[in-house]
Write a protein that holds these residues in place. Structure first.
Motif: not given
Length: 355
Positions: A84-94
């Motif tokens: 898994t990757l750190d999802p912080t960036d993708q969560q912010n984009q969502l």
């Protein structure tokens, strides 16, 4: 009469005084049973069992690896989580995309209300056509913006899902190329997966040998740690160019069958052989050359005696010779000490060398 008796007695004394010659001693010899060869060994090489199909997979989005869930050698099922990757960036984009969607949804409500109001005024004859056209255009523009915002939200959700690296088929993990904490780009190779169902043998052949391989070449494949586990193989593909450092070309062989001992990564020994016209090969120690002629000594199994036999040679090396004629498969010949034998001499076959 007396004289005859004296003569007879003298003859008997002479006969009794002569000793009978001793019997010929039985000579122990080394021997070998003749066997016709119908295959020629071209060489023996080391290799390994590998999967025919391997896949290098990576994340579809960039980021920092947060976890690695399996190790090399692990067998994983379809859909298993690898990393898994750190999802912080993708969560912010969502969240940003969802905020844009909510904003456009509010704008759409206003546009719809304005369009209805302008339509009602125009129907009563108190509204201008231009105002109605503007309201309807704003409504269509806002509707298109809504569709665009929804697509952005769907894309952001997909991007968030891509932070999980999963398998799309049953596989065995054969290599990791990145570790937890490492930043990777989209598409960068992270892990190698091998499909375990179809296996093949992989060896490196000398470049000079590859060009001389006959079309009917047969590969005998055996496990190095347990040579009793064997199978045969044929060429599937050979690299077109030799490696500059070793001058070898990698060959991939299709196995006739796959015994349980042929696991991925198993070290194997591969022997190359080719079908040839049957011929006889004997040790060079069985050869005796007399007056320019080549011969061997053949053992009569019933009388346990030896007799010389002329032969015709095809080739010879420092240790072996190949016969064109002179002996048949199944006959037994003396394999050592041929220079001290005589025709018809009794021999004793060495029991420690039954072949």
């Amino acid at each position: 009469m007396k004289r005859l008796l004296l003569v007879f007695a003298g003859v008997m004394l002479v006969a009794c005084s002569e000793k009978e010659p001793p019997p010929e001693p039985v000579r122990p010899v080394l021997s070998i049973k003749v066997q016709a060869l119908d295959e020629e060994t071209l060489g023996r090489f080391a290799g390994s069992i590998q999967a025919r199909y391997e896949t290098n997979v990576g994340f579809r989005v960039p980021g920092r690896i947060a976890s690695r869930n399996v190790d090399v050698g692990a067998e994983v099922e379809k859909g298993a989580l690898l990393a898994t990757l750190d999802p912080t960036d993708q969560q912010n984009q969502l969240r940003s995309a969802e905020g844009d969607l909510a904003k456009v949804q509010a704008q759409l409500i206003n546009a719809q209300a304005n369009a209805r109001r302008q339509q009602e005024l125009f129907d009563r004859g108190v509204g201008a056509q231009a105002q109605l056209d503007i309201a309807q255009t704003d409504l269509k523009t806002t509707q298109a913006s809504l569709d665009q915002a929804k697509a952005a939200v769907d894309q952001a959700r997909d991007q968030l899902g891509y932070v999980e690296l999963r398998t799309d088929h049953k596989a065995i993990v054969t290599a990791w190329n990145a570790e937890a904490g490492q930043v990777v780009t989209a598409g960068q190779q992270v892990v190698t997966l091998a499909q375990p169902d179809i296996k093949e043998a992989v060896i490196d052949l000398p470049d000079t040998l590859v060009d001389q391989l006959p079309t009917d070449v047969v590969f005998q494949v055996a496990v190095q740690l347990d040579p009793s586990i064997t199978t045969t193989a044929i060429v599937r593909e050979i690299e077109p160019q030799a490696q500059s450092a070793t001058r070898t070309r990698r060959a991939r062989l299709t196995l006739t069958d796959t015994p349980p001992g042929f696991r991925l990564g198993t070290a194997i020994s591969v022997t190359l052989s080719s079908a040839i016209k049957p011929r006889i090969e004997l040790p060079l120690t069985a050869l005796q050359e007399v007056d320019g002629k080549s011969r061997i000594w053949v053992i009569d199994p019933q009388n346990q005696t030896v007799s010389p036999r002329d032969i015709s040679l095809i080739s010879r090396t420092d240790t072996t010779m190949v016969l064109a004629s002179g002996v048949k498969s199944g006959e037994r010949v003396v394999s050592a000490g041929v220079n001290s034998l005589k025709p018809g001499q009794k021999v004793k076959i060495d029991e420690d060398n039954p072949q």
